[in-house]
Design an enzyme around this catalytic site. Structure first.
Site, short mmCIF file in Angstrom:
data_model
loop_
_atom_site.label_atom_id
_atom_site.label_comp_id
_atom_site.label_asym_id
_atom_site.label_seq_id
_atom_site.Cartn_x
_atom_site.Cartn_y
_atom_site.Cartn_z
N HIS A 21 0.88 -1.17 0.00
CA HIS A 21 0.00 0.00 0.00
C HIS A 21 0.92 1.23 0.00
CE1 HIS A 21 -2.88 2.99 1.28
NE2 HIS A 21 -3.84 2.13 1.07
N GLU A 23 -6.27 5.62 1.43
CA GLU A 23 -6.34 6.45 0.22
C GLU A 23 -7.29 7.61 0.39
OE1 GLU A 23 -6.60 2.96 -1.26
OE2 GLU A 23 -4.95 3.05 -2.69
N ARG A 39 -2.34 2.50 -6.97
CA ARG A 39 -1.46 2.20 -5.84
C ARG A 39 -0.03 1.92 -6.27
NH1 ARG A 39 -4.77 -1.80 -1.71
NH2 ARG A 39 -6.23 -0.22 -0.98
N ARG A 83 -3.97 -9.10 -5.55
CA ARG A 83 -5.23 -9.45 -4.91
C ARG A 83 -6.21 -8.27 -4.95
NH1 ARG A 83 -7.44 -8.42 0.13
NH2 ARG A 83 -5.64 -7.07 0.49
#
Lengths: 81, 589
Positions: free
Chosen positions: B242, B255, B286, B398
């Site tokens: 992240h 975010e 990201r 994912r």
């Protein structure tokens, strides 16, 4: 470390990084300054579930039990970034 | 050495959602089940999953499992196995309802149906409008699932070994897994748990990296046990980061902060995202934001005395907006940094979040390895599910909401397959044929007791985490990764000479941390060696020197073997169970 503190250290291994960080650093930096009653309150506190502990330790709310609330404040004040 | 031995039909190592879902299936079928967990089960990392669980219930927007499957295949950058993905997406709705019946308090709509929220990467009609597919129990879905499964297991009389640490798998000469050697943390005593089947559900290995979002328990224990048993790990180069975690600590800064108007600054006070993504700027995807931060730091434009992070500025939003819309972020900053983002910027760095790779399995949870011409032969008696496994439904990346789904779907599937296995394998195989693996595990433990001088575990773990972050984080080139492999091999040698600070028996956490460090070394090497070899950019694995996806050469799974750090490859399962395959195409959102 004595074995009782080692046991507490292990039981401060939680499912969330935030709790690991606050609880384990408190054991290193603040726990020894607690008196016997406060140590009992600390042990009660870490028996709570992770999701109950998180809002206490992030300062969003305090336990209704006065002794536990005091220990929560000690943990938050003892933490050094 | 005479070791105490306990016998069960099934041994489950790890008590997160995957392990508990499998254990429940088994206990309800009257199998005797042992669950070994190094911490109290409800303190497993599943408890931290806040987002939710994807299922095409169509309660909020039109939806069906086939669209969910498309999104998951595309999100995986076509590295996901399409048979497993179809199986998972088809099972999802049924399993959400089953969880609800078991007691998970899913949030509801006014009409009484289960509430569903939109999440990134979810679409209607194969890439069309945004779908709302994620079922959630407020912001504590993982917690709710974990507690429900734990209580169901207590009711079903699953036997729990709490605060036991699994050392190694026990395997006989014919390659059957017969259980594991475990250590009771409270007393330091060793115990053999003998089982007809063993299921690994030990979670991911986020602790490989200095900055990570994972609980300290996530040290890749099951993955490393598998490597030491001579079984490979799959696709370990794929690690989800992240872009904004608190620098050096890892806590996630959502975010939403940039969504509200926060932006990133480098050490020169420059709003650098304008150079990397002139249009989207700080709201770029990201991976783009993560790499931009890493490049700024590597090129000497970081902030702080060590120039090792950048700043996320949001004070210009004003105190009212921050307190109203981002209260959790403010609490996190005040608690862990002692700064108020109303007044000061937040130091951030990409934070490691999720391990896509892991123990290779099929969709029944069986651990599979290449044998002669067959790429996927089951290891008899061995299963794996959840983040420690690579089934592979997440492929190279994912999607949010798919990890809770993964653990529940494949936990149940593995439980069902084990029940069949137990019908055909009614007796325990003789443990004396696994004496070699017992001896190897005991020798590994003994090495730690013999050494009285050397580097400490804490120092070496910190160095390993820094090494992995710098040489195998989001910024990857051949040169950087080659240095990473070299440094990790050096750390491996130094760990072999390291010493314990405490040799006592009762609650010796130093010993556990030493064994965890060995697991980090084993899984770290798997990660960096696999990353060096994969000369393309796909999903979360991004190579500056090979910026494109290369399906001709690299549409295949990596398999890393610990012996000589060897790599092998196997094909991606492109063919789903019943529907047409989704062929690879450029991944554009």
């Amino acid at each position: 470390m004595d074995s009782q503190k080692e046991q507490l250290y292990w039981r401060c291994r939680r499912g969330m990084l935030e709790l690991d960080e606050l609880l384990q650093s408190f054991l290193d930096q603040g726990f020894d300054k607690l008196d016997d009653e406060q140590r009992v309150a600390f042990q009660q506190l870490i028996r709570l579930q992770d999701q109950e502990l998180l809002p206490y330790l992030l300062g969003q709310t305090l336990p209704t039990d006065g002794k536990m609330a005091h220990v929560v404040n000690c943990i938050r004040h003892a933490y050094r970034p | 050495m005479n070791l105490e031995c306990r016998k069960f039909d099934a041994l489950v190592i790890g008590a997160g959602g995957g392990g508990l879902r499998a254990a429940l299936q088994l206990s309800q079928a009257d199998a005797s089940v042992a669950v070994v967990s190094k911490v109290f089960p409800t303190r497993s990392h599943t408890v931290a999953a806040q987002g939710g669980m994807n299922a095409a219930l169509a309660n909020v927007s039109p939806d069906n499992w086939h669209w969910h499957m498309y999104d998951t295949v595309k999100g995986s950058d076509y590295l996901g196995d399409q048979d497993a993905i179809e199986y998972m997406c088809r099972a999802a709705s049924h399993l959400v309802i089953e969880l609800e019946h078991q007691g998970v308090p899913f949030s509801r709509l006014d009409n009484g149906k289960i509430y569903q929220r939109p999440f990134g990467g979810q679409s209607q009609n194969f890439g069309g409008a945004q779908a709302a597919r994620t079922c959630a129990a407020a912001d504590r879905t993982g917690h709710a699932i974990l507690h429900t499964l734990y209580q169901q297991n207590i009711q079903a009389r699953t036997h729990f070994f709490d605060e036991y640490f699994a050392i190694d798998l026990l395997m006989d000469k014919d390659g059957f897994v017969l259980g594991a050697l475990v250590l009771r943390i409270e007393t330091g005593e060793l115990l053999i748990i003998e089982a007809k089947t063993t299921l690994l559900a030990t979670g991911g290995v986020g602790r490989l990296f200095r900055t990570n979002t994972n609980a300290r328990i996530n040290t890749g224990d099951g993955m490393a046990m598998v490597l030491r048993a001579g079984i490979p790990l799959q696709d370990m180069e794929f690690f989800q980061f992240h872009p904004t975690g608190i620098a050096g600590k890892g806590m996630l800064i959502t975010e939403g902060v940039r969504g509200e108007g926060g932006y990133l600054l480098n050490g020169d006070g420059e709003r650098f995202m304008e150079r990397y993504a002139p249009n989207a700027k700080d709201l770029a995807s990201r991976d783009v934001v993560s790499r931009a931060i890493a490049v700024e730091v590597r090129e000497g434009r970081g902030c702080g005395p060590d120039k090792d992070h950048v700043m996320l500025k949001l004070d210009h939003l004003g105190s009212e907006i921050i307190k109203k819309r981002l209260p959790g972020i403010r609490d996190t900053c005040i608690t862990f940094l002692h700064i108020d983002p109303v007044e000061q910027p937040i130091p951030v760095f990409p934070t490691a979040h999720y391990t896509m790779g892991g123990i290779p399995t099929n969709r029944y949870g069986q651990v599979v390895v290449p044998v002669k011409q067959s790429p996927e032969e089951p290891i008899p008696g061995l299963y794996a599910v959840g983040e420690c496994a690579c089934v592979s439904v997440h492929g190279a990346n994912r999607l949010g909401g798919n990890s809770l789904l993964d653990i529940v779907v494949f936990g149940r599937a593995a439980g069902n397959h084990i029940i069949e296995f137990l019908r055909e394998n009614r007796y325990h195989r003789p443990m004396q044929n696994a004496q070699d693996s017992i001896d190897r595990a005991l020798a590994r433990l003994a090495r730690w007791e013999q050494r009285r001088e050397g580097e400490t575990v804490d120092e070496l773990r910190k160095e390993l985490q820094k090494t992995m972050e710098f040489y195998c984080g989001v910024f990857r080139t051949r040169d950087v990764l080659e240095q990473g492999v070299k440094k990790m091999l050096e750390i491996e040698q130094r760990v072999a000479q390291a010493t314990l600070r405490d040799h006592s028996q009762v609650f010796n956490t130093a010993r556990i941390e030493a064994l965890e460090l060995e697991n980090l070394v084993d899984t770290g090497l798997a990660t960096v060696v696999s990353a060096l070899a994969r000369e393309e950019s796909r999903g979360a694995h991004s190579r500056e020197d090979f910026p494109e996806r290369d399906d001709q050469r690299w549409l295949k799974h990596s398999l890393y073997y610990q012996e000589q750090n060897r790599l092998d490859y196997k094909p991606v399962r492109i063919k789903p169970l019943t529907v047409e395959s989704f062929p690879p195409k450029p991944r554009v959102y």
